[in-house]
Design an enzyme around this catalytic site. Structure first.
Site, mmCIF file in Angstrom:
data_model
loop_
_atom_site.group_PDB
_atom_site.id
_atom_site.type_symbol
_atom_site.label_atom_id
_atom_site.label_comp_id
_atom_site.label_asym_id
_atom_site.label_seq_id
_atom_site.Cartn_x
_atom_site.Cartn_y
_atom_site.Cartn_z
ATOM 1 N N TRP A 20 8.861 9.782 8.118
ATOM 2 C CA TRP A 20 8.686 10.347 6.778
ATOM 3 C C TRP A 20 8.080 11.736 6.830
ATOM 4 C CZ3 TRP A 20 11.959 8.627 3.680
ATOM 5 C CH2 TRP A 20 12.303 7.285 3.650
ATOM 6 N N ASP A 42 1.102 12.035 1.633
ATOM 7 C CA ASP A 42 2.096 11.046 1.212
ATOM 8 C C ASP A 42 1.487 9.664 1.460
ATOM 9 O OD1 ASP A 42 4.200 9.274 0.906
ATOM 10 O OD2 ASP A 42 5.604 10.366 2.198
ATOM 11 N N LYS A 52 6.771 0.685 -3.187
ATOM 12 C CA LYS A 52 6.186 0.052 -2.010
ATOM 13 C C LYS A 52 5.054 -0.888 -2.437
ATOM 14 C CE LYS A 52 9.020 2.520 0.339
ATOM 15 N NZ LYS A 52 8.774 3.844 0.842
HETATM 16 C C1 LIG Z 1 9.687 5.011 1.178
HETATM 17 C C2 LIG Z 1 8.958 6.243 1.577
HETATM 18 C C3 LIG Z 1 9.437 7.516 1.252
HETATM 19 C C4 LIG Z 1 10.739 7.731 0.516
HETATM 20 O O1 LIG Z 1 10.732 7.164 -0.734
HETATM 21 P P1 LIG Z 1 11.986 7.261 -1.719
HETATM 22 O O2 LIG Z 1 11.491 6.637 -2.967
HETATM 23 O O3 LIG Z 1 13.112 6.505 -1.085
HETATM 24 O O4 LIG Z 1 12.314 8.690 -1.892
HETATM 25 C C5 LIG Z 1 8.684 8.603 1.644
HETATM 26 N N1 LIG Z 1 7.520 8.462 2.296
HETATM 27 C C6 LIG Z 1 7.035 7.251 2.626
HETATM 28 C C7 LIG Z 1 5.729 7.149 3.356
HETATM 29 C C8 LIG Z 1 7.735 6.109 2.271
HETATM 30 O O5 LIG Z 1 7.245 4.898 2.596
#
Ligand SMILES: *Cc1c(COP(=O)(O)O)cnc(C)c1O
Length: 376
Positions: free
Chosen positions: A104, A188, A212
């Site tokens: 990511w 993030d 998530k």
């Molecule tokens: C799932 C995830 C993303 C991407 O998320 P989307 O909603 O598919 O754009 C980015 N960073 C992390 C840490 C993630 O777990």
């Protein structure tokens, strides 16, 4: 009908009582005669739902009023572009630095290259020895005292829980200690958001896709220090300009109303559990049970260095890939779902977010034991 244990990385398991409440309110929210889905985002009812969700989130994470909470769309992937478009224009030469700890953060770094000079401050993308243990790429985190941050960068990006690799770090340094006091830290937190208290005040902003650990897909949560807002590049779409979204309290355009409502119910559920300190204790207990089992087993292998093993996403390997189909079929027969690892790293992964009860983790451990016995 018994619900299976859902170990998916996202979209993922929701608290059952939240789903029941949503079901009960589906056709008639609080005597309004309407479903939340049918309400105007500008009406009294929805404005109440949205502002309660914001207030509850602010309370849970102890977010000061120096920060705006924005309910947006596009997921963390869109934020990889939205962040540079909003922040990189703060400095004379558009540049940002990145700590690479997994897939990511690598994606975030790549996307930013479209908007400016994106540099790598530190990377775990090479095999190395950590505490005498040989580590593969992206199974460890470079120590903050090795991060090289440019003093005039617009921000430093970190992904504090790499969902695919299962690497979690709460070692969020103060930017003073990195010799770059003017550079805001951007984190993030998508896949461990609300799993534990977090030092938001040490950051310029954090962001998370809801699917998530906070609610259904479609909602992206941004918590950004107000002094960082207002520097968007001219190319930034109006709907993604933090200044517009903040000025209109997330109603610059139609927000994902139902997803905000569901996330709001999750926030109330978390408050009822006793808040983030309480849920953290449960998450520690679940992670200790699962990692503790793996550690005493010579059958399964854990790839991630002990110091940065994620409490939320637990990747593990079977002794050989030929066993994987059998493993997954046997798991499914016991109602243990979505244990396949991400295709980029292979193996297995159990995501054990807030809404996964300890009971679900113990069922998984029972199965892991039986599978080891019959295949070891
Ligand atoms: C799932 C995830 C993303 C991407 O998320 P989307 O909603 O598919 O754009 C980015 N960073 C992390 C840490 C993630 O777990």
């Amino acid at each position: 009908m018994a619900r299976p244990w859902n170990f998916a990385a996202g979209p993922s398991v929701m608290p059952e009582v939240v789903l029941q409440q949503a079901a009960a309110e589906m056709l008639d929210w609080h005597g309004s005669g309407m479903s939340v889905m049918e309400m105007s985002h500008r009406g009294q009812e929805f404005i109440q739902i949205c502002s309660e969700a914001e207030a509850d989130l602010r309370e849970l994470l102890a977010v000061s009023n120096d920060y705006a909470i924005l309910f947006m769309q596009g997921g963390a992937t869109a934020e990889n572009a939205v962040i540079p478009m909003n922040l990189i224009g703060r400095v004379a030469q558009p540049k940002a630095d990145f700590v690479l700890t997994g897939i990511w953060s690598v994606k975030s770094h790549q996307e930013c290259q479209r908007y400016g000079d994106a540099c790598i401050a530190a990377s775990a993308g090479v095999p190395t020895r950590v505490d005498g243990v040989q580590q593969e790429a992206f199974t460890w985190v470079p120590s903050p005292d090795t991060w090289r941050v440019r003093k005039d960068a617009a921000y430093l990006h970190l992904c504090s829980n790499e969902t695919i690799g299962g690497v979690e770090t709460m070692d969020w340094p103060s930017m003073d200690s990195l010799g770059a006091p003017e550079v805001p830290l951007v984190v993030d937190v998508s896949s461990h958001f609300l799993s534990r208290p977090m030092p938001i005040e040490r950051t310029g902003m954090v962001f998370a896709g809801a699917q998530k650990n906070a609610g259904p897909a479609g909602l992206t949560i941004v918590i950004v220090r107000r002094d960082l807002i207002g520097h968007a590049l001219p190319i930034c779409p109006a709907a993604f300009n933090y200044a517009n979204v903040a000025a209109q309290h997330s109603m610059f355009n139609t927000p994902p109303t139902y997803a905000i409502y569901m996330a709001g119910l999750v926030f109330k559920w978390l408050k009822k559990q006793g808040g983030l300190r309480q849920i953290e204790q449960l998450n520690i207990a679940k992670a200790q049970a699962l990692y503790g089992f793996f550690e005493q087993s010579s059958f399964y292998r854990l790839p991630v260095h002990r110091s940065v093993r994620s409490r939320m996403n637990v990747p593990f390997y079977l002794p050989n890939t030929a066993l994987e189909i059998d493993f997954l079929q046997g798991a499914q027969a016991r109602g243990l779902m979505q244990l396949r690892g991400h295709k980029s790293v292979g193996g297995m992964r159990a995501s054990i977010y807030n809404a996964m009860p300890l009971e679900g983790v113990l069922s998984l451990i029972d199965y892991l034991k039986d599978f080891e016995k019959s295949h070891g």
